[in-house]
Design an enzyme around this catalytic site. Structure first.
Site, PDB file in Angstrom:
ATOM      1  CD  GLU A  32      -2.899   1.181   2.332  1.00 17.64           C
ATOM      2  OE1 GLU A  32      -2.740   0.401   3.284  1.00 17.64           O
ATOM      3  OE2 GLU A  32      -3.820   1.998   2.277  1.00 17.64           O
ATOM      4  CG  HIS A  59      -7.705  -1.920   7.916  1.00 15.75           C
ATOM      5  ND1 HIS A  59      -8.524  -0.984   7.337  1.00 15.75           N
ATOM      6  CD2 HIS A  59      -6.597  -1.238   8.317  1.00 15.75           C
ATOM      7  CE1 HIS A  59      -7.943   0.206   7.382  1.00 15.75           C
ATOM      8  NE2 HIS A  59      -6.777   0.086   7.982  1.00 15.75           N
ATOM      9  CD  GLU A  84      -4.942  -2.152   5.607  1.00 13.31           C
ATOM     10  OE1 GLU A  84      -3.985  -1.704   6.252  1.00 13.31           O
ATOM     11  OE2 GLU A  84      -5.620  -1.446   4.822  1.00 13.31           O
ATOM     12  CG  ASN A  85      -0.008  -6.816   3.971  1.00  9.18           C
ATOM     13  OD1 ASN A  85      -0.152  -5.898   3.188  1.00  9.18           O
ATOM     14  ND2 ASN A  85       0.968  -6.856   4.862  1.00  9.18           N
ATOM     15  CG  HIS A 115      -6.064   0.623  12.535  1.00 15.95           C
ATOM     16  ND1 HIS A 115      -6.825   1.769  12.481  1.00 15.95           N
ATOM     17  CD2 HIS A 115      -5.517   0.491  11.297  1.00 15.95           C
ATOM     18  CE1 HIS A 115      -6.739   2.303  11.280  1.00 15.95           C
ATOM     19  NE2 HIS A 115      -5.942   1.551  10.530  1.00 15.95           N
ATOM     20  CD  GLU A 116      -2.939  -2.143  10.640  1.00 12.06           C
ATOM     21  OE1 GLU A 116      -3.454  -2.303   9.517  1.00 12.06           O
ATOM     22  OE2 GLU A 116      -2.546  -1.021  11.034  1.00 12.06           O
ATOM     23  CD  GLU A 136      -6.384   3.304   6.635  1.00 15.07           C
ATOM     24  OE1 GLU A 136      -6.546   3.162   7.863  1.00 15.07           O
ATOM     25  OE2 GLU A 136      -5.784   2.451   5.940  1.00 15.07           O
ATOM     26  N   GLY A 192       2.915   2.443  10.745  1.00  9.63           N
ATOM     27  CA  GLY A 192       2.635   1.663  11.948  1.00  9.63           C
ATOM     28  C   GLY A 192       2.490   0.175  11.670  1.00  9.63           C
ATOM     29  CB  ALA A 193       0.602  -2.237  11.536  1.00  9.25           C
TER      30      ALA A 193
END
Ligand code: TRP
Ligand code: ZN
Length: 869
Positions: free
Chosen positions: A121, A301, A264-265, A297-298, A320, A261-262
């Site tokens: 991303e 997603h 979400e794959n 959060h991830e 987001e 931060g991270a």
């Protein structure tokens, strides 16, 4: 720029793709400089177009075949590949070479501490292979990864493992299949040697999910909190949103080199190790809470982002803003709702409002983008979440959840728009959101100015409201927004009046829809004290001339903690402003007794949660205060914030010292009550060390601390008050932790924020510390980022040396990692906030950057906007 200037893309130019790719079969033969990627795609024409234009960047093409035949009819372009004279449906095979070890931008396939990992991303997949690298092309992926078995025992990708085996020359392979169609930005691959923490989770409907967290060898004792947070996230999403996980495995990999931060794959999240690794000796309470929020959060997603993705990147806030709203609710349901709200509001009122006022101002759904990476912003994320929260306020939980349900019914498995989301909310609730939609297209911070009128004969109380949104650099004309305005009225005893308008009871949430509007409340038997914008019901500035007495009254009588806190902040704001004027005239900082007593009352109120008291006694940041002024007087604001801290410390020292001692805890636990006590105790320490007889407390605490939260609190107190033993404890820490970059980040951040005169010299010296590296984004953000953002006095030094230093660092990062450079430059974009001399010095640095002949799109977009301001 010697080459032609980068081109902007416009939201209004959206066109659906000419082709789609239904299935992709990827093979990676991993090698440091010669990784071979084969992509076999099933392609279908969507429009009457025989040329397929693929995105590709910095990759070396080997061969193209169509339906098994080598294909020569193509052209390579600046941005990819145009393949001509194609049939309606075909199999496309592309072979290309990439070099992960020289990839310092950390986008695409790169190496972090010896492990291969990807970040796709927003537009990183095109650095892996030629592809339709846009979020509205959804394909099913199978991925085969080949690498040396001894060095890379774990070969991971999205979905479920379908095959593995041994190959020649010590190599092995693993193949993965992801059954859920996804856009390329959700692709991930990881190869390395790790320690693995394993657990499992059974979903509400009985699916068994294997949970795996991969960390660098030796870090297994730091992965527990991430696992607990993951399980809590899965449970919470089922309970609050009715959403379950949809694969048999969920993997998280922690890496040290990561731009954000991270990520979400699908089924294989890649995380900045900062948001995974924690134990009581290495992480602070803030780190623990950050891990919970980001893991949540991830995970969230998976539905809001992956199952329903974005049609195009202008719609980024669709996933987001909504996912931030969900992670904020998660943290609030598990911990303290008021403390979470306070911290989220601080971010909006500080850095987000500052972004609105900057050359980069944009609506939560931007209209014009040069580099997409520049739009992962506080506006898209945090203001985006406030926009979702306003809909939640207008609809209520039940109708909001009905809207979510309809949204998934309509859009699951597809790429959607912000408009689709609002339409689902509107259709499910029957509530008209027509005017509300303006929040998606209008940028800037509205001001709501309120005046009151009490009619003691008629028993009516009128609030007259005006809304205005100042012009922003991107948008001159502003319209009236639909603003949910949450109000409560109190009588002298602190009892609430029932709100009644036009002869009927009404709720607390007023709908402001006009530029000027009046609300008349009936049966108000005495002049009330209004509590307004409760829970920060809209991301606006509130203007109302409260007396000190009214604010002190609300600090005691408001029925919810947020309103109490907000009254305290408004009282502080009055005296920060008046003291800035006083200091500019040469006077000293002074606080009236009423103000001191109001805060004394908070400190002594044993009914309040300790965590809340700590928030109530925290002054607004320099950056938030700067936002109140057209031109900010850096030194005066710093003097006043410091002066108010000293005044409160000297007035409240007895109460604070008593609290400091009673709040001591023998053992460290991460329960919310224990975190709250530590945060109040450490806040008391921050104040107390400014009183000479209490300064030793910081040293005592540093020496006796049994956890990182108390250690860092002691160091931070010594740092910000420039205590004599600062050096001593700083070097003790550095000796103890210099082998661990993540733990050293806290030390680097303190060095960056060091208020002493020689801060810049020290920061430069820190760059030679063995734990520092400009190629690691966490290190860079800790040291350089904190100097630029958290050290206003030294960064904005009149000599211009701070700006020059920033310019030098940005010049280097522009080449190695443009994404990190582009985040770091933000404070320089706000040049208009400073006096003309400082503006001139900043302009000089921006001009130098603009003149670089290899200026990346990222910095180009921001530098040109800043120079136009
Ligand atoms: N989608 C990620 C998130 O919010 C953000 C992200 C991670 C990202 N890495 C990135 C965005 C790199 C741009 C570039 O959870
Ligand atoms: Zn996100």
């Amino acid at each position: 720029m010697t080459e032609s200037a980068p081109k902007a893309k416009y939201r209004s130019d959206y066109q659906s793709p000419s082709h789609t790719i239904t299935d992709v079969n990827l093979t990676f033969d991993l090698h440091e400089t010669q990784t071979r990627v084969t992509a076999i795609s099933q392609v279908k024409q969507m429009a009457n177009e025989t040329t397929l234009t693929l995105d590709g960047e910095g990759i070396e093409l080997v061969q193209i075949s169509v339906n098994g035949q080598v294909w020569q009819d193509y052209a390579q372009t600046d941005t990819g590949l145009a393949i001509h004279n194609l049939p309606e449906e075909f199999e496309l095979a592309i072979e290309n070479i990439i070099s992960p070890s020289t990839n310092t931008a950390l986008e695409g396939l790169y190496i972090s501490d010896g492990a291969y990992c990807t970040q796709c991303e927003a537009e990183g997949f095109r650095r892996i292979t030629y592809f339709l690298d846009r979020p509205d092309v959804l394909a099913k992926y199978t991925t085969k990864v080949i690498a040396d078995k001894e060095s890379f025992p774990y070969l991971l990708s999205n979905g479920n493992k379908i095959e593995e085996g041994q190959l020649e020359n010590g190599k092995h392979f693993v193949a993965w299949e992801d059954p859920h169609p996804k856009p390329s930005y959700l692709f991930a691959l990881v190869a390395g040697d790790f320690d693995v923490l394993r657990d499992k989770y059974t979903t509400r409907s009985g699916r068994d999910v294997a949970l795996e967290i991969f960390v660098d060898k030796g870090n297994l004792d730091r992965a527990n909190h991430a696992m607990v947070s993951l399980i809590n996230s899965m449970k919470w999403d089922e309970e609050r949103f009715g959403l379950e996980y949809d694969l048999d495995i969920y993997m998280i990999v922690a890496v040290d080199f990561f731009n954000m931060g991270a990520m979400e794959n699908k089924g294989l999240n890649v995380f900045n190790s900062k948001f995974v690794l924690a134990n009581d000796q290495t992480a602070t309470d803030t780190d623990y809470l950050g891990i919970e929020a980001v893991i949540g959060h991830e995970y969230f997603h998976n539905w809001t982002g992956n199952r329903v993705t974005c049609r195009d990147w202008f719609q980024l806030s669709l996933k987001e803003g909504l996912t931030v709203f969900r992670d904020q609710e998660f943290s609030s349901d598990l911990g303290s709702r008021s403390v979470n709200r306070i911290n989220n509001v601080r971010i909006i009122r500080g850095p987000q409002f500052a972004e609105d006022a900057s050359p980069m101002s944009h609506p939560i759904r931007p209209d014009k983008v040069i580099e997409m990476n520049n739009f992962y912003t506080l506006t898209v994320y945090e203001k985006g979440s406030e926009v979702i929260r306003m809909m939640h306020t207008l609809l209520g939980e039940d109708k909001f959840q009905a809207g979510m349900k309809l949204y998934f019914e309509r859009h699951d498995g597809t790429a959607a728009t912000c408009e689709n989301f609002v339409a689902a909310m509107e259709d499910a609730s029957g509530i008209d959101l027509n005017q509300f939609r303006l929040w998606y297209s209008q940028s800037g911070t509205p001001t709501v100015s309120v005046t009151e009128q009490y009619d003691e004969a008629a028993y009516t109380y009128t609030l007259s409201v005006k809304q205005t949104t100042p012009a922003t650099q991107d948008q001159a004309e502003k319209q009236a927004l639909h603003i949910p305005f949450d109000v409560e009225l109190y009588d002298e005893q602190g009892k609430v009046f029932e709100l009644q308008r036009n002869g009927e009871l009404c709720g607390n949430v007023l709908n402001i829809t006009e530029s000027e509007q009046s609300f008349v409340f009936e049966n108000i038997s005495s002049k009330p004290v209004p509590s307004m914008l409760r829970e920060f019901s809209a991301p606006v500035r509130l203007n109302f001339e409260y007396s000190d007495e009214q604010l002190a009254f609300l600090m005691i009588h408001a029925r919810n903690d947020f309103a109490k806190w907000d009254a305290g902040q408004m009282l502080l704001a009055k005296y920060i402003k008046s003291n800035v004027e006083a200091v500019q005239k040469g006077a000293n900082v002074e606080l009236p007794e009423l103000v001191v007593d109001a805060f004394r009352g908070v400190v002594l109120n044993s009914e309040l949660e300790p965590a809340f008291i700590a928030e109530a006694l925290s002054l607004p940041s320099f950056n938030e205060v700067a936002g109140w002024y057209e031109t900010v007087d850096v030194d005066a604001v710093c003097d006043v914030l410091k002066g108010i801290k000293l005044a409160l410390a000297s007035e409240l020292q007895d109460e604070m010292s008593a609290l400091y001692h009673t709040l001591a805890q023998a053992d460290y636990t991460i329960e919310h009550a224990a975190i709250g006590k530590r945060s109040l105790r450490n806040l008391c320490l921050q104040y107390l060390v400014n009183v000479p007889e209490y300064a030793h407390l910081a040293k005592d605490q540093y020496q006796s601390a049994n956890n990182m939260t108390d250690t860092i609190a002691a160091m931070s107190a010594a740092n910000s008050a420039s205590l004599t033993f600062r050096e001593e404890i700083m070097s003790d820490y550095s000796e103890k932790w210099s082998h661990d970059g993540l733990v050293m980040d806290k030390w680097f951040a303190l060095q960056g924020a060091n208020p002493s005169k020689d801060a810049l010299v020290n920061v430069k010296a820190c760059m030679s510390h063995k734990a520092f590296s400009l190629s690691n984004p966490n290190r860079t953000r800790s040291l350089i980022g904190s100097f630029l953002n958290m050290n206003p006095r030294r960064f904005h030094d009149k000599s211009g040396k701070g700006y020059q230093f920033a310019g030098e660092i940005l010049t280097q990062l522009n080449e190695s990692n443009p994404q990190v450079a582009s985040r770091l430059i933000d404070p320089l974009l706000k040049l208009k906030k400073y006096d003309s001399e400082r503006q001139a010095l900043i302009t000089l640095e921006l001009e130098k950057l603009k003149g670089l002949d290899n200026l990346a799109k990222d910095l180009f977009e921001k530098v040109t906007k800043a120079l136009e301001s």
